[in-house]
Design a protein around this motif. Structure first.
Motif, PDB file in Angstrom:
ATOM      1  N   LEU A  92      -0.316   4.055  -2.094  1.00  0.00           N
ATOM      2  CA  LEU A  92      -1.899   4.348  -1.948  1.00  0.00           C
ATOM      3  C   LEU A  92      -2.082   5.637  -0.936  1.00  0.00           C
ATOM      4  CD1 LEU A  92      -3.113   0.843  -1.961  1.00  0.00           C
ATOM      5  CD2 LEU A  92      -2.849   2.568  -3.965  1.00  0.00           C
ATOM      6  N   GLU A  93      -0.830   5.962  -0.307  1.00  0.00           N
ATOM      7  CA  GLU A  93      -1.250   7.155   0.913  1.00  0.00           C
ATOM      8  C   GLU A  93      -1.908   8.320   0.185  1.00  0.00           C
ATOM      9  OE1 GLU A  93       1.291   9.536   4.079  1.00  0.00           O
ATOM     10  OE2 GLU A  93       2.366   8.907   2.351  1.00  0.00           O
ATOM     11  N   GLY A  94      -2.920   8.615   1.016  1.00  0.00           N
ATOM     12  CA  GLY A  94      -3.947   9.654   0.494  1.00  0.00           C
ATOM     13  C   GLY A  94      -4.834   9.477  -0.519  1.00  0.00           C
ATOM     14  N   ILE A  95      -4.924   8.320  -1.098  1.00  0.00           N
ATOM     15  CA  ILE A  95      -5.958   8.287  -2.262  1.00  0.00           C
ATOM     16  C   ILE A  95      -7.392   7.884  -1.463  1.00  0.00           C
ATOM     17  CG2 ILE A  95      -6.698   6.598  -3.824  1.00  0.00           C
ATOM     18  CD1 ILE A  95      -3.579   5.988  -4.606  1.00  0.00           C
ATOM     19  N   ASP A  96      -8.404   8.412  -2.191  1.00  0.00           N
ATOM     20  CA  ASP A  96      -9.638   8.466  -1.528  1.00  0.00           C
ATOM     21  C   ASP A  96     -10.450   7.461  -2.156  1.00  0.00           C
ATOM     22  OD1 ASP A  96      -9.606   9.884   0.912  1.00  0.00           O
ATOM     23  OD2 ASP A  96     -10.204  11.695   0.110  1.00  0.00           O
ATOM     24  N   TRP A 153       3.018  -1.832   4.576  1.00  0.00           N
ATOM     25  CA  TRP A 153       2.487  -0.260   4.713  1.00  0.00           C
ATOM     26  C   TRP A 153       1.039  -0.247   4.929  1.00  0.00           C
ATOM     27  CZ3 TRP A 153       6.876   2.491   4.931  1.00  0.00           C
ATOM     28  CH2 TRP A 153       7.901   2.122   4.253  1.00  0.00           C
ATOM     29  N   GLY A 154       0.542  -1.021   5.726  1.00  0.00           N
ATOM     30  CA  GLY A 154      -0.990  -0.973   6.097  1.00  0.00           C
ATOM     31  C   GLY A 154      -1.602   0.387   6.477  1.00  0.00           C
ATOM     32  N   GLU A 155      -0.598   1.049   7.271  1.00  0.00           N
ATOM     33  CA  GLU A 155      -0.882   2.299   7.771  1.00  0.00           C
ATOM     34  C   GLU A 155      -1.555   3.538   6.803  1.00  0.00           C
ATOM     35  OE1 GLU A 155       3.536   3.225   7.486  1.00  0.00           O
ATOM     36  OE2 GLU A 155       2.354   1.446   7.554  1.00  0.00           O
ATOM     37  N   PHE A 156      -1.165   3.084   5.429  1.00  0.00           N
ATOM     38  CA  PHE A 156      -1.634   3.979   4.441  1.00  0.00           C
ATOM     39  C   PHE A 156      -3.001   3.803   3.896  1.00  0.00           C
ATOM     40  CE2 PHE A 156       3.094   4.572   2.935  1.00  0.00           C
ATOM     41  CZ  PHE A 156       3.158   5.507   3.868  1.00  0.00           C
ATOM     42  N   ILE A 157      -3.725   2.833   4.341  1.00  0.00           N
ATOM     43  CA  ILE A 157      -5.026   2.261   4.016  1.00  0.00           C
ATOM     44  C   ILE A 157      -5.978   1.946   5.277  1.00  0.00           C
ATOM     45  CG2 ILE A 157      -4.582   1.735   1.585  1.00  0.00           C
ATOM     46  CD1 ILE A 157      -4.680  -1.238   2.510  1.00  0.00           C
ATOM     47  N   LYS A 158      -5.577   2.349   6.353  1.00  0.00           N
ATOM     48  CA  LYS A 158      -6.122   2.054   7.585  1.00  0.00           C
ATOM     49  C   LYS A 158      -7.341   2.269   7.737  1.00  0.00           C
ATOM     50  CE  LYS A 158      -4.744   6.507   9.723  1.00  0.00           C
ATOM     51  NZ  LYS A 158      -3.458   7.039  10.502  1.00  0.00           N
ATOM     52  N   ASP A 159      -7.979   3.183   6.948  1.00  0.00           N
ATOM     53  CA  ASP A 159      -9.426   3.391   6.804  1.00  0.00           C
ATOM     54  C   ASP A 159     -10.441   2.232   6.365  1.00  0.00           C
ATOM     55  OD1 ASP A 159      -8.909   5.807   7.868  1.00  0.00           O
ATOM     56  OD2 ASP A 159      -9.245   6.892   6.170  1.00  0.00           O
ATOM     57  N   ALA A 165       0.744  -1.255  -0.003  1.00  0.00           N
ATOM     58  CA  ALA A 165      -0.089  -0.123   0.191  1.00  0.00           C
ATOM     59  C   ALA A 165       0.985   1.148   0.031  1.00  0.00           C
ATOM     60  CB  ALA A 165      -1.107  -0.013   1.121  1.00  0.00           C
ATOM     61  N   TYR A 166       2.054   1.225  -0.094  1.00  0.00           N
ATOM     62  CA  TYR A 166       3.112   2.314  -0.007  1.00  0.00           C
ATOM     63  C   TYR A 166       2.658   3.418  -1.034  1.00  0.00           C
ATOM     64  CZ  TYR A 166       7.309   5.220   0.100  1.00  0.00           C
ATOM     65  OH  TYR A 166       8.199   5.955   0.387  1.00  0.00           O
TER      66      TYR A 166
END
Length: 147
Positions: A80-84, A103-109, A77-78
């Motif tokens: 994907l940070e900030g992708i809505d 990099w799960g923190e980038f898609i935590k939602d 997910a590196y």
């Protein structure tokens, strides 16, 4: 839970054991700096699951699927940070396989509430500190079997 690893071999053994304990619908997030050992751990999880195909980082494809008795879904997910937008990961996150997300923190939602979160901290040489957090009863039981 904290585990101190002293070599790549110990990382591989930890991953293999995680793979042996895996179950359908399992979700694991891996967080840590570049080179911390996220892909090494994922490769070993796959081996523990009986997957024979070579596992590599899905950095450019974002998702790779490995067939086995239980499929392994490997997400990076590196980028994907900030992708809505809707990423379409529901099928793999709620599916019949094991989903490992670097990099799960980038898609935590969009992550399931119940999962295993692993943060890897590189130390000197091959030493690593693995901080493992179980979210949910099934994952707490898995952690008890892991040690």
């Amino acid at each position: 839970m904290k585990i101190v690893i002293h070599s790549k071999k110990e990382t591989e053994l930890l991953g293999k054991k995680l793979g042996e304990l895996s179950f359908k619908g399992m979700c694991i997030t891996l967080n840590g700096d570049l080179g911390a050992g996220k892909t090494t751990l994922t490769k070993s999880i796959g081996k523990g699951m009986g997957i024979e195909k070579t596992i590599s980082s899905p950095t450019f494809t974002i998702l790779k699927i490995y067939k086995g008795e239980i499929p392994l879904y490997h997400i990076d997910a590196y980028r994907l940070e900030g992708i809505d937008q809707d990423l379409g990961f529901e099928e793999v996150l709620q599916g019949d396989g094991v989903c490992v997300i670097e990099w799960g923190e980038f898609i935590k939602d969009i992550l399931p509430a119940e999962r295993l979160d692993i943060s890897i901290y590189a130390q000197k040489d091959e030493e690593r500190i693995f901080e493992i957090n179980a979210c949910g009863k099934r994952y707490e039981e898995l952690l008890e079997k892991l040690v």
